[in-house]
Design a protein around this motif. Structure first.
Motif, PDB file in Angstrom:
ATOM      1  N   VAL A 152       2.683  12.123 -23.340  1.00  0.00           N
ATOM      2  CA  VAL A 152       2.649  10.711 -22.949  1.00  0.00           C
ATOM      3  C   VAL A 152       1.821  10.554 -21.678  1.00  0.00           C
ATOM      4  O   VAL A 152       1.977  11.322 -20.728  1.00  0.00           O
ATOM      5  CB  VAL A 152       4.076  10.163 -22.705  1.00  0.00           C
ATOM      6  N   GLN A 153       0.940   9.573 -21.664  1.00  0.00           N
ATOM      7  CA  GLN A 153       0.202   9.238 -20.453  1.00  0.00           C
ATOM      8  C   GLN A 153       1.091   8.336 -19.597  1.00  0.00           C
ATOM      9  O   GLN A 153       1.383   7.203 -19.968  1.00  0.00           O
ATOM     10  CB  GLN A 153      -1.100   8.512 -20.808  1.00  0.00           C
ATOM     11  N   VAL A 154       1.542   8.845 -18.463  1.00  0.00           N
ATOM     12  CA  VAL A 154       2.443   8.095 -17.587  1.00  0.00           C
ATOM     13  C   VAL A 154       1.637   7.497 -16.438  1.00  0.00           C
ATOM     14  O   VAL A 154       0.960   8.220 -15.702  1.00  0.00           O
ATOM     15  CB  VAL A 154       3.561   8.994 -17.027  1.00  0.00           C
ATOM     16  N   HIS A 155       1.707   6.188 -16.301  1.00  0.00           N
ATOM     17  CA  HIS A 155       1.018   5.501 -15.206  1.00  0.00           C
ATOM     18  C   HIS A 155       2.059   4.753 -14.380  1.00  0.00           C
ATOM     19  O   HIS A 155       2.831   3.954 -14.915  1.00  0.00           O
ATOM     20  CB  HIS A 155      -0.019   4.515 -15.737  1.00  0.00           C
ATOM     21  N   ILE A 156       2.098   5.026 -13.075  1.00  0.00           N
ATOM     22  CA  ILE A 156       3.092   4.418 -12.196  1.00  0.00           C
ATOM     23  C   ILE A 156       2.399   3.560 -11.148  1.00  0.00           C
ATOM     24  O   ILE A 156       1.510   4.029 -10.429  1.00  0.00           O
ATOM     25  CB  ILE A 156       3.948   5.488 -11.494  1.00  0.00           C
ATOM     26  N   GLU A 157       2.801   2.304 -11.074  1.00  0.00           N
ATOM     27  CA  GLU A 157       2.332   1.393 -10.033  1.00  0.00           C
ATOM     28  C   GLU A 157       3.383   1.402  -8.926  1.00  0.00           C
ATOM     29  O   GLU A 157       4.489   0.896  -9.097  1.00  0.00           O
ATOM     30  CB  GLU A 157       2.179  -0.021 -10.596  1.00  0.00           C
ATOM     31  N   LEU A 158       3.045   2.006  -7.785  1.00  0.00           N
ATOM     32  CA  LEU A 158       3.962   2.053  -6.643  1.00  0.00           C
ATOM     33  C   LEU A 158       3.641   0.877  -5.723  1.00  0.00           C
ATOM     34  O   LEU A 158       2.528   0.778  -5.192  1.00  0.00           O
ATOM     35  CB  LEU A 158       3.830   3.372  -5.893  1.00  0.00           C
ATOM     36  N   ILE A 159       4.620  -0.002  -5.534  1.00  0.00           N
ATOM     37  CA  ILE A 159       4.398  -1.255  -4.821  1.00  0.00           C
ATOM     38  C   ILE A 159       5.395  -1.371  -3.677  1.00  0.00           C
ATOM     39  O   ILE A 159       6.607  -1.255  -3.880  1.00  0.00           O
ATOM     40  CB  ILE A 159       4.568  -2.457  -5.771  1.00  0.00           C
ATOM     41  N   GLY A 160       4.902  -1.610  -2.465  1.00  0.00           N
ATOM     42  CA  GLY A 160       5.821  -1.779  -1.345  1.00  0.00           C
ATOM     43  C   GLY A 160       5.101  -1.995  -0.031  1.00  0.00           C
ATOM     44  O   GLY A 160       3.928  -1.632   0.125  1.00  0.00           O
ATOM     45  N   PRO A 161       5.781  -2.556   0.949  1.00  0.00           N
ATOM     46  CA  PRO A 161       5.168  -2.827   2.256  1.00  0.00           C
ATOM     47  C   PRO A 161       4.912  -1.579   3.085  1.00  0.00           C
ATOM     48  O   PRO A 161       4.134  -1.621   4.042  1.00  0.00           O
ATOM     49  CB  PRO A 161       6.196  -3.742   2.934  1.00  0.00           C
ATOM     50  N   ALA A 162       5.560  -0.458   2.759  1.00  0.00           N
ATOM     51  CA  ALA A 162       5.375   0.765   3.545  1.00  0.00           C
ATOM     52  C   ALA A 162       4.051   1.458   3.244  1.00  0.00           C
ATOM     53  O   ALA A 162       3.638   2.352   3.981  1.00  0.00           O
ATOM     54  CB  ALA A 162       6.534   1.733   3.288  1.00  0.00           C
ATOM     55  N   ILE A 163       3.391   1.060   2.179  1.00  0.00           N
ATOM     56  CA  ILE A 163       2.106   1.674   1.838  1.00  0.00           C
ATOM     57  C   ILE A 163       1.061   1.249   2.864  1.00  0.00           C
ATOM     58  O   ILE A 163       0.878   0.057   3.110  1.00  0.00           O
ATOM     59  CB  ILE A 163       1.677   1.264   0.418  1.00  0.00           C
ATOM     60  N   PRO A 164       0.375   2.195   3.498  1.00  0.00           N
ATOM     61  CA  PRO A 164      -0.624   1.849   4.518  1.00  0.00           C
ATOM     62  C   PRO A 164      -1.748   0.994   3.939  1.00  0.00           C
ATOM     63  O   PRO A 164      -2.109   1.131   2.765  1.00  0.00           O
ATOM     64  CB  PRO A 164      -1.155   3.219   4.968  1.00  0.00           C
ATOM     65  N   GLN A 165      -2.297   0.130   4.769  1.00  0.00           N
ATOM     66  CA  GLN A 165      -3.348  -0.771   4.318  1.00  0.00           C
ATOM     67  C   GLN A 165      -4.544  -0.010   3.763  1.00  0.00           C
ATOM     68  O   GLN A 165      -5.135  -0.403   2.749  1.00  0.00           O
ATOM     69  CB  GLN A 165      -3.800  -1.665   5.486  1.00  0.00           C
ATOM     70  N   HIS A 166      -4.904   1.109   4.419  1.00  0.00           N
ATOM     71  CA  HIS A 166      -6.095   1.831   3.978  1.00  0.00           C
ATOM     72  C   HIS A 166      -5.885   2.569   2.657  1.00  0.00           C
ATOM     73  O   HIS A 166      -6.839   3.071   2.066  1.00  0.00           O
ATOM     74  CB  HIS A 166      -6.558   2.822   5.060  1.00  0.00           C
ATOM     75  N   ARG A 167      -4.635   2.619   2.176  1.00  0.00           N
ATOM     76  CA  ARG A 167      -4.369   3.267   0.894  1.00  0.00           C
ATOM     77  C   ARG A 167      -4.092   2.252  -0.208  1.00  0.00           C
ATOM     78  O   ARG A 167      -3.812   2.628  -1.342  1.00  0.00           O
ATOM     79  CB  ARG A 167      -3.189   4.237   1.033  1.00  0.00           C
ATOM     80  N   ASP A 168      -4.164   0.977   0.127  1.00  0.00           N
ATOM     81  CA  ASP A 168      -3.941  -0.074  -0.861  1.00  0.00           C
ATOM     82  C   ASP A 168      -4.978   0.039  -1.976  1.00  0.00           C
ATOM     83  O   ASP A 168      -6.180   0.059  -1.724  1.00  0.00           O
ATOM     84  CB  ASP A 168      -4.045  -1.442  -0.181  1.00  0.00           C
ATOM     85  N   GLY A 169      -4.515   0.127  -3.211  1.00  0.00           N
ATOM     86  CA  GLY A 169      -5.405   0.251  -4.357  1.00  0.00           C
ATOM     87  C   GLY A 169      -5.779   1.679  -4.718  1.00  0.00           C
ATOM     88  O   GLY A 169      -6.450   1.914  -5.724  1.00  0.00           O
TER      89      GLY A 169
END
Length: 279
Positions: free
Chosen positions: A212-229
């Motif tokens: 199975v191809q597993v794709h996870i969208e991790l969403i949250g305010p703790a993610i640094p701005q420079h790592r967004d996307g």
């Protein structure tokens, strides 16, 4: 927990210690940020209130922690720091946030090295393909036996992230309906924090969802701005410390790119913000 009103015109004045009096699921640094966020929060407050009433049920999930591996900690016979130090993993790599002193100084701003691994011997961690097909896993004992790992291994402290994902699919019945999952499973993972320093452990989903191809969208305010996307391609399992282990033959364990990534069993994508803001 980060202030839910962060980024709304004025800077936060301190830690987010003021929780919503109704749901208790979100917190704020000040009354002004709570007021400014209300128009957004009121649409989900009732739903969150109902969910928070069932929060104790999380303690009953089979993959919350391993009692066998942490019995001394659970019975207050030793501290978490002592538990980790005896195993040579205190304040080391992915284990940094597993005690209070590590969590207090850890920063999510720094990207993890592509060589991040378990910092354990191969006999104590799942660093390569399982030796037998997966069966229904209902407890840590089932998992440890399937992966041929002794129960005293501390890996459950990190693996409860992917194992809880696995268990959730069992509860919902998705694994019983191959036509629903097909060959791709997309998961929305909300509010990651210390997981951002332990992303390599999600490579275990390769074994938990074979084919199975597993794709996870991790969403949250703790993610640094420079790592967004940012997209992360997990091409193999987290490595052990054995120099001659087969896991070392895979050189692309933890590839990152901001563009297109090649096909992989597990891909992660980071999104900074709150889920309702991204809809």
């Amino acid at each position: 927990m980060e202030c839910a009103g962060n980024g709304r015109g004025t800077r936060c004045i301190g830690p987010a210690r003021r929780r919503c009096g109704r749901c208790g699921a979100v917190a704020y640094c000040s009354a002004s940020h709570q007021i400014s966020h209300w128009n957004d929060h009121k649409e989900e407050c009732e739903r969150l209130e109902q969910q928070m009433k069932r929060v104790d049920a999380l303690n009953d999930l089979p993959f919350t922690f391993s009692e066998e591996a942490t019995v001394q900690v659970c019975e207050k016979q030793e501290t978490r720091c002592s538990f980790l130090r005896k195993r040579g993993i205190h304040f080391v790599g992915m284990w940094t946030c597993e005690c209070s002193c590590g969590l207090s100084v850890a920063s999510f701003e720094h990207a993890r090295s592509k060589d991040d691994g378990w910092d354990l011997a191969s006999t104590l961690c799942p660093c390569s393909e399982p030796s037998s097909p997966i069966k229904s896993l209902c407890s840590w004992k089932d998992y440890y036996e399937w992966r041929s790992i002794p129960l005293h291994s501390p890996i459950a402290l990190l693996l409860h992230w992917p194992l809880t994902i696995y268990y959730a699919t069992q509860v919902t019945g998705l694994r019983s309906f191959s036509s629903i999952i097909s060959n791709k499973l997309i998961i929305h993972y909300l509010g990651p924090e210390k997981e951002l320093l332990q992303l390599a452990v999600f490579g275990e989903l390769r074994a938990l969802f074979p084919g199975v191809q597993v794709h996870i969208e991790l969403i949250g305010p703790a993610i640094p701005q420079h790592r967004d996307g940012e997209k992360i391609n997990l091409c193999s399992y987290a490595h052990c410390t054995d120099a001659d282990c087969i896991c070392k033959s895979s050189s692309d364990n933890f590839d990152r790119s901001l563009g297109t990534v090649r096909s992989s069993a597990v891909t992660l994508q980071l999104h900074k913000g709150f889920y309702h803001d991204l809809l």
